[in-house]
Design an enzyme around this catalytic site. Structure first.
Site, short mmCIF file in Angstrom:
data_model
loop_
_atom_site.label_atom_id
_atom_site.label_comp_id
_atom_site.label_asym_id
_atom_site.label_seq_id
_atom_site.Cartn_x
_atom_site.Cartn_y
_atom_site.Cartn_z
N HIS A 64 -11.71 8.76 18.03
CA HIS A 64 -12.45 8.27 16.86
C HIS A 64 -11.61 8.29 15.59
CE1 HIS A 64 -13.59 12.56 15.99
NE2 HIS A 64 -13.65 12.11 14.74
N ASP B 233 -13.45 10.92 23.86
CA ASP B 233 -12.86 10.96 22.52
C ASP B 233 -11.45 11.55 22.56
OD1 ASP B 233 -12.69 10.65 19.83
OD2 ASP B 233 -14.21 12.15 19.30
N GLN C 226 -15.83 17.73 8.77
CA GLN C 226 -15.18 16.44 8.51
C GLN C 226 -13.73 16.65 8.09
OE1 GLN C 226 -18.59 16.42 8.18
NE2 GLN C 226 -18.41 14.98 9.86
N GLY C 227 -12.81 15.96 8.75
CA GLY C 227 -11.39 16.09 8.44
C GLY C 227 -10.66 16.96 9.45
N ASP C 228 -11.41 17.75 10.22
CA ASP C 228 -10.80 18.57 11.28
C ASP C 228 -10.69 17.80 12.59
OD1 ASP C 228 -10.48 20.95 9.75
OD2 ASP C 228 -12.62 21.39 10.02
N SER C 229 -11.37 16.67 12.68
CA SER C 229 -11.38 15.85 13.89
C SER C 229 -9.98 15.64 14.46
CB SER C 229 -11.95 14.46 13.58
OG SER C 229 -13.34 14.54 13.43
#
Ligand SMILES: *[C@@H]1O[C@H](CO)[C@@H](O)[C@H](O)[C@H]1NC(C)=O
Ligand SMILES: *[C@@H]1O[C@H](CO)[C@@H](O)[C@H](O)[C@H]1NC(C)=O
Ligand SMILES: *[C@@H]1O[C@H](CO)[C@@H](O)[C@H](O)[C@H]1NC(C)=O
Length: 380
Positions: A179, A229, A326-329
């Protein structure tokens, strides 16, 4: 006779297209391809460094056409560009650090063997203390600079901070989440950089910055269900491992559920410290969470209003007030497997219902489940 007639215009178009391409190539030497294999979408970008001509015109870029491929396989309903295959020269300047090779860059191509001497999974001796002051990932603490040498920060033109994490799995490959890259055109990827050996993302103290020459993501990635993912990036030029930059260990291929359930696991990244934050932290944050049985996670996400199916290709981890956000993905969740202190990446940060919400674990793509897929694109 009929065949000859019908072929003629095609040939003319071919020669016209070929000359246009040649002309463009001499102005902006960038070429890209997007195609699928039986199990992946592959996006390749030959060279992202602007030509001398383009550099000279950066201050006032002329509308120079470029041949960047869009991604026809993305779930995006509309592409950012309506005028494919010709669009204006991007208003983007590569960071100096990636166009000017450092001393180690030169060594990189000639010392592949040197790199093998560093073991995978180097990191802190034990999981981060649970008692450290709450300071962020969510509920985490500041990592000791360069103590997680396999963490990678992904950047893209137009965003000032890291947009996703990743992990080093070989001198040329970064493991991340589908993603993070699925909605990208070849142009987007040409503006991507990977920061390695970094602690402060605001000051960007990365030891190495690399461009991305290839993105491969799972062909069955589904943005609605969050399944499959997983993605592998090729970085260029290759890196030389050091104390600050080295690979994570990967688990053996397995579709067994719950093989890591109950274990303490470390999560890390430059993502938000709270689900409502707009500004991410400067420095790398870490926290310890516990991997929970998949059945518990299935129950959590089956509740009304959420209704997300958790499957055997995922694992979940949680702890009071601690989570990825959010941002650690795309970043790693790691455990110390067996009797060694080496860190093995069991999951790729994928999604969650909010961040650190009571009764909702963070969800990760299982690396063991996708290990064969990862091997394919790690080795070719
Ligand atoms: C890709 O590039 C376009 C054009 O600059 C931009 O509008 C879009 O947000 C980029 N996509 C991503 C995922 O960064
Ligand atoms: C990170 O770098 C920025 C810019 O150099 C600096 O202002 C900031 O204080 C640094 N943050 C930390 C926590 O060191
Ligand atoms: C974030 O904002 C939402 C909506 O305002 C609120 O319900 C939630 O409690 C907030 N979360 C945190 C951690 O503050």
């Amino acid at each position: 006779m009929k065949m000859r007639m019908s072929r003629l215009p095609h040939l003319a178009i071919f020669f016209f297209a070929a000359s246009v391409h040649l002309l463009l190539f001499s102005i902006c030497p960038v070429s890209s391809r997007i195609y699928r294999t039986n199990d992946a979408v592959v996006i390749e970008v030959d060279d992202v460094r602007p030509s001398t001509f383009a550099n000279r015109n950066f201050a006032n870029p002329a509308p120079i056409p470029m041949m960047y491929a869009v991604n026809p396989y993305t779930i995006l309903l509309s592409q950012p560009y309506s005028n494919f295959p010709f669009w204006p020269y991007p208003l983007y300047q590569q960071p100096a650090s990636s166009s000017v090779p450092d001393v180690e860059d030169v060594a990189a191509t000639s010392s592949e063997s040197k790199q093998q001497k560093i073991n995978c999974g180097v990191g802190p001796p034990s999981p981060p203390q649970r008692s450290l002051p709450v300071a962020a990932i969510v509920g985490g603490s500041e990592a000791i600079p360069n103590s997680w040498p396999f963490i990678a920060g992904l950047r893209i033109a137009g965003r000032s901070s890291v947009f996703c994490g990743g992990s080093i799995i070989s001198p040329t490959r970064i493991l991340t989440a589908a993603h993070c890259v699925e909605k990208m055109s070849a142009f987007n990827i040409s503006t991507m950089t990977v920061n390695l050996g970094m602690h402060n993302q605001t000051g960007n103290d990365a030891d190495h910055t690399r461009r991305v020459s290839r993105v491969v993501y799972h062909i069955a990635y589904n943005a609605n269900t969050n399944q499959n993912d997983v993605a592998v990036l090729t970085i260029d030029p290759p890196i030389v491992y050091s104390a600050a930059v080295s690979p994570v260990c990967l688990p053996r291929a397995s579709s067994a559920v719950d093989q890591f359930a109950g274990k303490d696991a470390a999560i890390m990244g430059w993502g938000r410290e709270n689900e409502n934050d707009t500004i991410p932290p400067d420095v790398l944050k870490q926290a310890t969470v516990q991997i929970i049985p998949n059945a518990d996670c299935k129950t959590q996400y089956a509740v009304g209003g959420v209704e997300m199916e958790i499957t055997n290709q995922q694992l979940c981890a949680s702890a009071d007030g601690r989570d990825t956000c959010q941002g650690d993905s795309g970043g790693p969740i790691v455990v110390q497997a067996g009797s060694t202190t080496a860190w093995t990446q069991v999951g790729i940060t994928s999604f969650g219902n909010g961040c650190a919400k009571p009764n909702f674990a963070g969800v990760y793509a299982s690396v063991a489940f996708f290990r064969n897929w990862i091997n394919t694109y790690m080795n070719s």
